[in-house]
Design a protein around this motif. Structure first.
Motif, PDB file in Angstrom:
ATOM      1  N   GLY A 144       0.794  -1.226   0.000  1.00 50.87           N
ATOM      2  CA  GLY A 144       0.000   0.000   0.000  1.00 50.87           C
ATOM      3  C   GLY A 144       0.819   1.264   0.000  1.00 50.87           C
ATOM      4  N   GLY A 145       1.995   1.228  -0.592  1.00 53.30           N
ATOM      5  CA  GLY A 145       2.813   2.429  -0.692  1.00 53.30           C
ATOM      6  C   GLY A 145       3.669   2.726   0.522  1.00 53.30           C
ATOM      7  N   VAL A 146       3.692   1.838   1.524  1.00 55.80           N
ATOM      8  CA  VAL A 146       4.555   2.039   2.697  1.00 55.80           C
ATOM      9  C   VAL A 146       5.510   0.864   2.829  1.00 55.80           C
ATOM     10  CG1 VAL A 146       2.851   3.456   3.893  1.00 55.80           C
ATOM     11  CG2 VAL A 146       2.929   0.989   4.313  1.00 55.80           C
ATOM     12  N   SER A 147       6.645   1.114   3.470  1.00 48.85           N
ATOM     13  CA  SER A 147       7.668   0.086   3.605  1.00 48.85           C
ATOM     14  C   SER A 147       8.284   0.107   4.995  1.00 48.85           C
ATOM     15  CB  SER A 147       8.789   0.283   2.575  1.00 48.85           C
ATOM     16  OG  SER A 147       8.320   0.080   1.251  1.00 48.85           O
ATOM     17  N   LEU A 148       8.466  -1.078   5.525  1.00 49.04           N
ATOM     18  CA  LEU A 148       9.172  -1.322   6.779  1.00 49.04           C
ATOM     19  C   LEU A 148      10.426  -2.115   6.444  1.00 49.04           C
ATOM     20  CD1 LEU A 148       9.535  -1.990   9.885  1.00 49.04           C
ATOM     21  CD2 LEU A 148       7.950  -3.889   9.478  1.00 49.04           C
ATOM     22  N   VAL A 149      11.566  -1.682   6.962  1.00 47.49           N
ATOM     23  CA  VAL A 149      12.814  -2.403   6.734  1.00 47.49           C
ATOM     24  C   VAL A 149      13.352  -2.901   8.065  1.00 47.49           C
ATOM     25  CG1 VAL A 149      15.232  -2.202   5.998  1.00 47.49           C
ATOM     26  CG2 VAL A 149      13.409  -1.213   4.608  1.00 47.49           C
ATOM     27  N   PHE A 150      13.720  -4.169   8.104  1.00 47.44           N
ATOM     28  CA  PHE A 150      14.326  -4.790   9.275  1.00 47.44           C
ATOM     29  C   PHE A 150      15.740  -5.187   8.902  1.00 47.44           C
ATOM     30  CE2 PHE A 150      14.959  -8.906  11.676  1.00 47.44           C
ATOM     31  CZ  PHE A 150      15.280  -8.295  12.880  1.00 47.44           C
ATOM     32  N   SER A 151      16.712  -4.702   9.653  1.00 47.75           N
ATOM     33  CA  SER A 151      18.113  -4.958   9.305  1.00 47.75           C
ATOM     34  C   SER A 151      18.553  -6.373   9.632  1.00 47.75           C
ATOM     35  CB  SER A 151      19.022  -3.981  10.053  1.00 47.75           C
ATOM     36  OG  SER A 151      19.044  -4.277  11.440  1.00 47.75           O
ATOM     37  N   PRO A 208      27.124  -1.935   9.603  1.00 45.77           N
ATOM     38  CA  PRO A 208      26.731  -1.037   8.511  1.00 45.77           C
ATOM     39  C   PRO A 208      27.296  -1.534   7.183  1.00 45.77           C
ATOM     40  CG  PRO A 208      27.601   0.202  10.367  1.00 45.77           C
ATOM     41  CD  PRO A 208      27.901  -1.238  10.652  1.00 45.77           C
ATOM     42  N   CYS A 209      26.482  -1.473   6.138  1.00 44.44           N
ATOM     43  CA  CYS A 209      26.941  -1.956   4.847  1.00 44.44           C
ATOM     44  C   CYS A 209      26.099  -1.319   3.744  1.00 44.44           C
ATOM     45  CB  CYS A 209      26.859  -3.484   4.762  1.00 44.44           C
ATOM     46  SG  CYS A 209      25.207  -4.177   5.013  1.00 44.44           S
ATOM     47  N   PRO A 210      26.650  -1.217   2.530  1.00 41.65           N
ATOM     48  CA  PRO A 210      25.895  -0.634   1.416  1.00 41.65           C
ATOM     49  C   PRO A 210      24.610  -1.394   1.128  1.00 41.65           C
ATOM     50  CG  PRO A 210      28.224  -0.796   0.858  1.00 41.65           C
ATOM     51  CD  PRO A 210      28.037  -1.547   2.141  1.00 41.65           C
ATOM     52  N   GLU A 211      24.602  -2.705   1.351  1.00 42.42           N
ATOM     53  CA  GLU A 211      23.406  -3.495   1.087  1.00 42.42           C
ATOM     54  C   GLU A 211      22.237  -3.045   1.958  1.00 42.42           C
ATOM     55  OE1 GLU A 211      27.015  -6.137   0.292  1.00 42.42           O
ATOM     56  OE2 GLU A 211      26.421  -4.667   1.809  1.00 42.42           O
ATOM     57  N   LEU A 212      22.512  -2.702   3.216  1.00 40.91           N
ATOM     58  CA  LEU A 212      21.452  -2.225   4.107  1.00 40.91           C
ATOM     59  C   LEU A 212      20.982  -0.843   3.691  1.00 40.91           C
ATOM     60  CD1 LEU A 212      19.616  -2.418   6.535  1.00 40.91           C
ATOM     61  CD2 LEU A 212      21.540  -1.687   7.972  1.00 40.91           C
ATOM     62  N   VAL A 213      21.897   0.028   3.314  1.00 40.31           N
ATOM     63  CA  VAL A 213      21.507   1.372   2.866  1.00 40.31           C
ATOM     64  C   VAL A 213      20.605   1.278   1.645  1.00 40.31           C
ATOM     65  CG1 VAL A 213      22.350   3.563   1.936  1.00 40.31           C
ATOM     66  CG2 VAL A 213      23.538   2.485   3.859  1.00 40.31           C
ATOM     67  N   ARG A 214      20.948   0.419   0.689  1.00 39.58           N
ATOM     68  CA  ARG A 214      20.113   0.266  -0.503  1.00 39.58           C
ATOM     69  C   ARG A 214      18.749  -0.305  -0.138  1.00 39.58           C
ATOM     70  NH1 ARG A 214      25.120  -1.294  -2.945  1.00 39.58           N
ATOM     71  NH2 ARG A 214      24.706  -3.489  -2.522  1.00 39.58           N
ATOM     72  N   LEU A 215      18.732  -1.302   0.725  1.00 36.81           N
ATOM     73  CA  LEU A 215      17.466  -1.924   1.110  1.00 36.81           C
ATOM     74  C   LEU A 215      16.550  -0.924   1.803  1.00 36.81           C
ATOM     75  CD1 LEU A 215      16.049  -4.785   1.207  1.00 36.81           C
ATOM     76  CD2 LEU A 215      16.922  -4.933   3.561  1.00 36.81           C
ATOM     77  N   ALA A 216      17.129  -0.045   2.624  1.00 36.55           N
ATOM     78  CA  ALA A 216      16.339   0.877   3.444  1.00 36.55           C
ATOM     79  C   ALA A 216      16.014   2.199   2.752  1.00 36.55           C
ATOM     80  CB  ALA A 216      17.081   1.167   4.746  1.00 36.55           C
ATOM     81  N   ALA A 217      16.512   2.410   1.557  1.00 39.30           N
ATOM     82  CA  ALA A 217      16.367   3.714   0.907  1.00 39.30           C
ATOM     83  C   ALA A 217      14.908   4.171   0.860  1.00 39.30           C
ATOM     84  CB  ALA A 217      16.940   3.663  -0.507  1.00 39.30           C
ATOM     85  N   GLY A 218      14.630   5.305   1.501  1.00 36.63           N
ATOM     86  CA  GLY A 218      13.293   5.908   1.458  1.00 36.63           C
ATOM     87  C   GLY A 218      12.232   5.176   2.243  1.00 36.63           C
ATOM     88  N   ALA A 219      12.599   4.207   3.059  1.00 38.05           N
ATOM     89  CA  ALA A 219      11.601   3.434   3.808  1.00 38.05           C
ATOM     90  C   ALA A 219      10.918   4.317   4.855  1.00 38.05           C
ATOM     91  CB  ALA A 219      12.254   2.238   4.495  1.00 38.05           C
ATOM     92  N   ASP A 220       9.685   3.968   5.185  1.00 40.71           N
ATOM     93  CA  ASP A 220       8.955   4.723   6.201  1.00 40.71           C
ATOM     94  C   ASP A 220       9.514   4.474   7.598  1.00 40.71           C
ATOM     95  OD1 ASP A 220       6.403   5.931   4.760  1.00 40.71           O
ATOM     96  OD2 ASP A 220       6.759   3.930   3.946  1.00 40.71           O
ATOM     97  N   LEU A 221       9.976   3.253   7.859  1.00 47.45           N
ATOM     98  CA  LEU A 221      10.528   2.920   9.175  1.00 47.45           C
ATOM     99  C   LEU A 221      11.658   1.924   8.997  1.00 47.45           C
ATOM    100  CD1 LEU A 221       8.541   2.230  12.434  1.00 47.45           C
ATOM    101  CD2 LEU A 221      10.389   0.687  11.759  1.00 47.45           C
ATOM    102  N   LEU A 222      12.761   2.168   9.702  1.00 49.15           N
ATOM    103  CA  LEU A 222      13.878   1.240   9.748  1.00 49.15           C
ATOM    104  C   LEU A 222      13.974   0.695  11.168  1.00 49.15           C
ATOM    105  CD1 LEU A 222      16.479  -0.157   8.754  1.00 49.15           C
ATOM    106  CD2 LEU A 222      17.718   1.971   9.277  1.00 49.15           C
ATOM    107  N   LEU A 223      13.828  -0.614  11.296  1.00 48.43           N
ATOM    108  CA  LEU A 223      13.990  -1.328  12.559  1.00 48.43           C
ATOM    109  C   LEU A 223      15.410  -1.868  12.539  1.00 48.43           C
ATOM    110  CD1 LEU A 223      12.559  -2.447  15.134  1.00 48.43           C
ATOM    111  CD2 LEU A 223      11.832  -4.390  13.736  1.00 48.43           C
ATOM    112  N   ALA A 224      16.298  -1.249  13.333  1.00 43.88           N
ATOM    113  CA  ALA A 224      17.729  -1.459  13.141  1.00 43.88           C
ATOM    114  C   ALA A 224      18.411  -2.077  14.347  1.00 43.88           C
ATOM    115  CB  ALA A 224      18.410  -0.122  12.810  1.00 43.88           C
ATOM    116  N   ASP A 225      19.237  -3.064  14.073  1.00 45.92           N
ATOM    117  CA  ASP A 225      20.140  -3.673  15.042  1.00 45.92           C
ATOM    118  C   ASP A 225      21.017  -2.578  15.655  1.00 45.92           C
ATOM    119  OD1 ASP A 225      22.131  -5.180  16.320  1.00 45.92           O
ATOM    120  OD2 ASP A 225      23.002  -5.911  14.448  1.00 45.92           O
ATOM    121  N   SER A 226      20.982  -2.449  16.976  1.00 48.17           N
ATOM    122  CA  SER A 226      21.754  -1.404  17.670  1.00 48.17           C
ATOM    123  C   SER A 226      22.219  -1.967  19.008  1.00 48.17           C
ATOM    124  CB  SER A 226      20.898  -0.155  17.902  1.00 48.17           C
ATOM    125  OG  SER A 226      20.223   0.245  16.725  1.00 48.17           O
ATOM    126  N   ALA A 227      23.204  -2.830  18.976  1.00 42.75           N
ATOM    127  CA  ALA A 227      23.532  -3.640  20.148  1.00 42.75           C
ATOM    128  C   ALA A 227      24.221  -2.859  21.260  1.00 42.75           C
ATOM    129  CB  ALA A 227      24.408  -4.821  19.737  1.00 42.75           C
TER     130      ALA A 227
END
Length: 256
Positions: free
Chosen positions: A158-165, A170-189
């Protein structure tokens, strides 16, 4: 789309904090995203396990999949399931070695390891980089950088995106996956790597930097270790990311 945090502790549970587990609801489907230690009980408060349409497992460390065994027992042993679980198997999107690894927890003895099988009630779908569908919901998968085979997910509807890392540095693959997402749920140990092994987890600041570079709308920090400085991690992330940022808490919901 709605995200419900079931558990968010990293590596081991903390007091009142199950490890990784989330419920994603969108387009009439329900997806369990990770099933770590202690997650199955809060899942049952929010969703009948028989109503799940899929399970996503980013990798097979126990803090992300230990309670998968509880889900299997529930589906196998419930005296009155609402449907034939052998006919309507639950799709489980997971690394290719998941069928044998997860079955090992159910083997009665070492001799039974080779013949123990969970596919009477679940249907394993091996993950690789690409796109999958759960009903009308699209799941984009990208390989992350962890100490084992691990993936991140972008869940869209429906035009919204959630990204789970998942678990990653940190890596370019995650940046590309998360580009413009509405919410990033990110590993932050933790607050800093402090000489730890490479390819484990992000710090709060690193998660904030990924969120800023990817241009996400909101950042939620998860997988904080029970002994880590939660307030410090939140502060570090907020200094790196100009948008809304919060620590994941069990029971918290996010409407997208």
């Amino acid at each position: 789309m709605r995200l419900t945090v079931l558990g968010c502790s990293g590596s081991a549970p903390g007091p009142g904090l199950p490890t990784s587990g989330y419920l994603v609801e969108a387009g009439g489907v329900r997806i369990a995203l990770e099933l770590g230690s202690g997650v199955f009980a809060p899942l049952m408060r929010h969703c009948d396990p028989f109503d799940l349409d899929a399970v996503l497992l980013s990798h097979l460390h126990l803090d992300h999949c230990a309670d998968f065994s509880s889900l299997v027992v529930y589906r196998r042993a419930h005296p009155a399931p609402p449907y034939d679980v052998t006919e309507r198997k639950l799709p489980v999107f997971a690394p290719a070695h998941a069928p044998s690894r997860l079955a090992n927890a159910h083997a009665a003895s070492r001799a039974d390891l080779a013949t123990t099988d969970l596919t009477d009630t679940v249907d394993f779908v091996p993950l690789t980089t690409g796109r999958y569908r759960v009903g009308p919901v699209e799941v984009e998968v990208a390989a992350m950088r962890h100490i084992c085979e691990a993936y991140g997910f972008r869940i869209s509807h429906g035009g919204v995106s959630l990204v789970f890392s998942g678990d990653t540095v940190p890596c370019p693959e995650l940046v590309r996956l998360a580009a413009g997402a509405d919410l990033l749920l990110a590993d932050s140990a933790w607050r800093a790597q402090a000489g730890r092994a490479n390819y484990l987890h992000m710090s709060g600041r690193e998660a904030g930097e990924v969120a800023r570079t990817a241009g996400v709308g909101r950042l939620v920090l998860t997988h904080v270790l029970p002994w880590s400085d939660r307030d410090g991690i939140l502060r570090d992330a907020g200094e790196a990311f100009p948008g809304p940022v919060a620590l994941a808490e069990p029971g918290a919901t996010y409407a997208l």
